[in-house]
Design a protein around this motif. Structure first.
Motif, PDB file in Angstrom:
ATOM      1  N   ILE A   1       0.719  -0.861   0.153  1.00 23.41           N
ATOM      2  CA  ILE A   1       0.256  -0.006   0.014  1.00 23.41           C
ATOM      3  C   ILE A   1       0.684   1.153   0.308  1.00 23.41           C
ATOM      4  O   ILE A   1       1.754   1.197   0.842  1.00 23.41           O
ATOM      5  N   GLY A   2       0.369   2.312  -0.822  1.00 25.51           N
ATOM      6  CA  GLY A   2       1.204   3.450  -1.166  1.00 25.51           C
ATOM      7  C   GLY A   2       2.295   3.156  -1.978  1.00 25.51           C
ATOM      8  O   GLY A   2       3.153   4.549  -2.150  1.00 25.51           O
ATOM      9  N   GLU A   3       2.325   2.430  -2.174  1.00 18.27           N
ATOM     10  CA  GLU A   3       3.740   2.023  -3.508  1.00 18.27           C
ATOM     11  C   GLU A   3       3.201   2.104  -5.129  1.00 18.27           C
ATOM     12  O   GLU A   3       1.613   1.949  -5.430  1.00 18.27           O
ATOM     13  N   THR A   4       3.567   2.212  -5.801  1.00 22.99           N
ATOM     14  CA  THR A   4       3.540   2.401  -7.356  1.00 22.99           C
ATOM     15  C   THR A   4       3.938   1.402  -8.295  1.00 22.99           C
ATOM     16  O   THR A   4       5.773   1.109  -7.666  1.00 22.99           O
ATOM     17  N   TYR A   5       3.460   0.895  -9.153  1.00 21.27           N
ATOM     18  CA  TYR A   5       3.630  -0.041  -9.280  1.00 21.27           C
ATOM     19  C   TYR A   5       3.043   0.223 -10.685  1.00 21.27           C
ATOM     20  O   TYR A   5       2.500   0.692 -11.933  1.00 21.27           O
TER      21      TYR A   5
END
Length: 120
Positions: free
Chosen positions: A53-57
């Motif tokens: 959660i909170g990370e960009t992929y």
């Protein structure tokens, strides 16, 4: 009296055929694709999600669909893990590569909801 008109006999034969097809399908069980999908879902429930959660992929859009929220979302996968991406702009379609920020996991942690960041 048993009706013998060709139309009645054909209609009765069609009904019998449909019932037989339904019985055979029920006895035969789910398709290989349905069994594989169930197996993959069960495996996903047993592993930790490969996203945080909170990370960009970055991932490819495999389809556009209506989400339970009522809006159209882009569906893609990160290491086989399904990500539903909301707030997609017009012009994004199947095959496009996008970046999305993970907002939350769905029940069972077998998929995640994300918001669109940019087209890659």
């Amino acid at each position: 009296m048993i009706p013998t008109s060709p139309v009645t006999v054909a209609a009765a034969a069609a009904v019998v055929l449909l019932v037989l097809i339904g019985v055979v399908n029920r006895v035969r069980g789910p398709s290989p694709e349905a069994r594989e999908s169930k197996r993959a879902h069960e495996a996903a429930r047993e592993r930790e999600p490969p996203v945080e959660i909170g990370e960009t992929y970055e991932f490819g859009v495999t389809e556009l669909t209506d989400h339970h929220s009522g809006s159209e979302v882009a569906v893609g996968k990160v290491e086989g893990f399904v990500v539903f991406t909301e707030d997609i702009p017009d012009g994004i379609g199947k095959g496009d590569v996008i970046r999305a920020k993970v907002l939350s996991f769905n029940e069972g942690r077998t998929s995640a909801d994300a918001t669109f960041v940019t087209k890659a």
